[in-house]
Design a protein around this motif. Sequence first.
Motif, short mmCIF file in Angstrom:
data_model
loop_
_atom_site.label_atom_id
_atom_site.label_comp_id
_atom_site.label_asym_id
_atom_site.label_seq_id
_atom_site.Cartn_x
_atom_site.Cartn_y
_atom_site.Cartn_z
N GLU A 96 0.83 -1.20 0.00
CA GLU A 96 0.00 0.00 0.00
C GLU A 96 0.87 1.25 0.00
O GLU A 96 0.61 2.21 -0.74
CB GLU A 96 -0.93 -0.01 1.21
CG GLU A 96 -1.93 1.14 1.21
CD GLU A 96 -2.93 1.03 2.34
OE1 GLU A 96 -3.81 1.91 2.43
OE2 GLU A 96 -2.85 0.07 3.13
N SER A 97 1.93 1.26 0.83
CA SER A 97 2.83 2.42 0.87
C SER A 97 3.58 2.58 -0.44
O SER A 97 3.93 3.72 -0.82
CB SER A 97 3.83 2.27 2.02
OG SER A 97 3.16 2.19 3.26
N ASP A 125 -4.40 -2.33 -4.89
CA ASP A 125 -5.17 -3.53 -5.20
C ASP A 125 -4.47 -4.79 -4.70
O ASP A 125 -5.09 -5.68 -4.11
CB ASP A 125 -5.41 -3.63 -6.71
CG ASP A 125 -6.29 -2.49 -7.23
OD1 ASP A 125 -7.08 -1.95 -6.43
OD2 ASP A 125 -6.16 -2.14 -8.41
N GLU A 126 -3.15 -4.86 -4.97
CA GLU A 126 -2.39 -6.01 -4.48
C GLU A 126 -2.41 -6.05 -2.95
O GLU A 126 -2.46 -7.13 -2.35
CB GLU A 126 -0.94 -5.93 -4.96
CG GLU A 126 -0.75 -6.16 -6.44
CD GLU A 126 -0.98 -4.89 -7.27
OE1 GLU A 126 -1.48 -3.89 -6.69
OE2 GLU A 126 -0.70 -4.91 -8.47
N SER A 127 -2.41 -4.87 -2.31
CA SER A 127 -2.43 -4.82 -0.86
C SER A 127 -3.72 -5.42 -0.31
O SER A 127 -3.68 -6.19 0.66
CB SER A 127 -2.30 -3.36 -0.39
OG SER A 127 -2.46 -3.27 1.01
N LEU A 128 -4.88 -5.10 -0.93
CA LEU A 128 -6.15 -5.66 -0.46
C LEU A 128 -6.18 -7.17 -0.60
O LEU A 128 -6.66 -7.90 0.28
CB LEU A 128 -7.32 -5.04 -1.21
CG LEU A 128 -7.71 -3.61 -0.83
CD1 LEU A 128 -8.83 -3.10 -1.72
CD2 LEU A 128 -8.16 -3.56 0.64
N LEU A 179 -7.65 -4.74 7.61
CA LEU A 179 -8.32 -4.80 6.30
C LEU A 179 -9.47 -3.80 6.24
O LEU A 179 -9.67 -3.12 5.22
CB LEU A 179 -8.84 -6.23 6.06
CG LEU A 179 -9.63 -6.48 4.77
CD1 LEU A 179 -8.83 -6.07 3.53
CD2 LEU A 179 -10.04 -7.95 4.67
N ALA A 180 -10.21 -3.65 7.34
CA ALA A 180 -11.30 -2.68 7.39
C ALA A 180 -10.77 -1.26 7.21
O ALA A 180 -11.36 -0.45 6.47
CB ALA A 180 -12.06 -2.81 8.70
N ARG A 224 -10.00 3.51 3.58
CA ARG A 224 -9.17 4.41 2.78
C ARG A 224 -9.50 4.32 1.30
O ARG A 224 -9.28 5.29 0.55
CB ARG A 224 -7.69 4.08 3.01
CG ARG A 224 -7.18 4.51 4.39
CD ARG A 224 -5.67 4.43 4.48
NE ARG A 224 -5.17 3.05 4.46
CZ ARG A 224 -5.01 2.29 5.53
NH1 ARG A 224 -5.33 2.77 6.73
NH2 ARG A 224 -4.54 1.06 5.41
N ARG A 225 -10.00 3.16 0.85
CA ARG A 225 -10.41 3.02 -0.55
C ARG A 225 -11.82 3.54 -0.80
O ARG A 225 -12.29 3.57 -1.94
CB ARG A 225 -10.34 1.54 -0.96
CG ARG A 225 -8.94 0.95 -1.03
CD ARG A 225 -8.17 1.52 -2.20
NE ARG A 225 -8.80 1.29 -3.47
CZ ARG A 225 -8.64 0.18 -4.21
NH1 ARG A 225 -7.82 -0.77 -3.77
NH2 ARG A 225 -9.26 0.04 -5.37
N GLY A 226 -12.54 3.92 0.27
CA GLY A 226 -13.90 4.44 0.12
C GLY A 226 -14.97 3.39 0.15
O GLY A 226 -16.14 3.68 -0.13
#
Length: 679
Positions: A604-605, A610-613, A639-640, A645-647
């Motif tokens: 994510e950083s 997408d790969e992070s989720l 994960l929540a 952060r992704r909306g």
Amino acid sequence: MTDQAVESVGRAATSKAAPATGQFLGRRRELKALRADIERAGLDTMAGRKGAGPRVLLIAGRPGSGRSALAGELAGQLAADYPDGLLRARLSTPGGDAVSTAETARELLHGLGVPAPPGAAEEELTELVRAALAERRALLLLDDATDAEQVEPLLPDASASLVLATSTGPLTGLPDVRPCTLGGLDTGSAVELLRRFAGTVRVTVDPRTAETLAEECGGQPAALVLVGGWLAARPKASVADVTKQLWILPDGAEEPRTVSRPLARAFRFVHGSLPQPAARILRLLSLAPAGLADAHTASALAGCSIPAAQAALEEFAALGLLRAHGPQFEVPGCLMPLLGALVTSQDRPAEVELARARMLERTVRLLQSCWAITEPDGSVVRRKLAGLPRSLRFTSAPAAAAWLRQMLPALLASARLAAADGELDTLARRLVAALVRALAAHRGTDAAAPERYALHQLLLKIAERRGLHRERAAALLDLGDLDAGAGRIQQALARYRAALDAGRSARDPYTTGRATESVGGAHQELGDLQRAADWYGRALAHRQSRGEQADESRLHGRLGTVQARAGQYVDALRSWRAAVAGHRRLGDLAGQARALGELAGVQESGGQPDESLRTRTEAVECARRAVDVRLQAALELRLADALDRRGDAAAARLHRGSAERLLVDLKSAYEIRGVSAED
């Protein structure tokens, strides 16, 4: 030596405990002067200076003059005026050596309920003492000070507390302190003290001789107690008998200068009346650490049975030669030089060394039993414990913990003496290692950190003296960990580097790898990420060369953490993927889940949301398969947060609700388990 010979000391005495001396005797003039000195305006007050320090009262007198008893009596009379209680510390060892200010400060901090950082410097410890006393109205009794340098660092700049100090002479250097110098007791009080031991009849029928005996003892309380104990043990002896024998007793050829002549003569008189085996036990008690002995200590020193040693200790207490404190007995500090001189002149060095070795060996076995009782039933350690003699076994873990707590001052003193001896280093190493284990088992590693730090310093001293590189590396690593835990990172780094050199000299791969990794951790704590990554890389290569897969996976993770903090996301992703793969090969699902969670954070950083989720979802599934509910809940919450952060608020609520249910179920399971345990 037979037990019957040892027990022969009892045939000369009829009482099994020292006669009760009742309330404090005499010293009315001194008490009045000391109380008046408290009310006297100090120099700071008269000069108009604000923030005057605490009032310091000094009671000066030779050993055996009753200076400690007078200080204790005064403290008892003043207790109601100082609601924060009495703090007491002894500033000299029984042998007359000065106690370090750092050690005294630790003792006072313990009494004040203030945690002392392990390995802290003297200045830091004394500052903590001064800060704590500045907020309190307490009595501080500093017994047997050797000089002003021991007292001055402990005095706060401003305090409503009162300091009582005892010393042989004036403490030059402390301002506004007038010593109350003690001589002998007045004749009436001295005779009364004899009467309490010898009984009213023997003193009443010959009052003049009783006064002569008191004068022969110089009015010294310690000498009077010894003579009184001798009379109490011999109901048929008269006061005139002991007076005559003291009168004709010649002076000793090599009596310590620190001991007054009346006390030395009274001691030689009582010691000379003991049966030879009992006199030997008494002399050997000068080897007892911190002047404290129980039946085990006396038994080991003399080479006799525990019941016989216990009987001898009780008789010595009845004669005034020891002070009883429950199962422990204390050699009075005023008698320690006399006993030490007798050991030097009457016992062969080889016998003394053997007695010391027996005492240390007995202490080692007791400590091993003390920590072994905390091990699970059926373990190898508990089976070995069952093979020990009954006298060396503890009935339960609480009984062992109580013994450790009561004996700790003597045990620490024993470790210091053994390490300083130089002739019994193997026993000293075993003793220190067993004491470290016992403290960790009963008090926990964190609570026992100050004692563990001092003990590891002793191990380091022995290892350096003997050229034991592996033991030196181990001690340096433990000290480095304690320094790091206390926030002294630079000092910890120096320890780790020295441990690395020692590990290489010993050709010990374990300590070498451990030290290399610890050096990296210290650089990480200091914020030097480049050096941290370099040292972690060296530690990783070391583990890979030895095929240590679990440590290899862990080090991949530590390296990945440093790389991510340095913004090297490509390298960090590579390291965390290697950590995930390593845990997968080992079948460590929980470790794999944790590594996946960290990998997702780096993704994510690094701009791969997408790969992070997907990675976070995989981490949650891994934790579920590992049946690690707490870890699964933590990963669900992460994960929540990522979904927020992704909306995607709806999906975030689902995962957050799942995490909350897991935590509720976990709490309920613990509550049910606790009720079952109580039933």
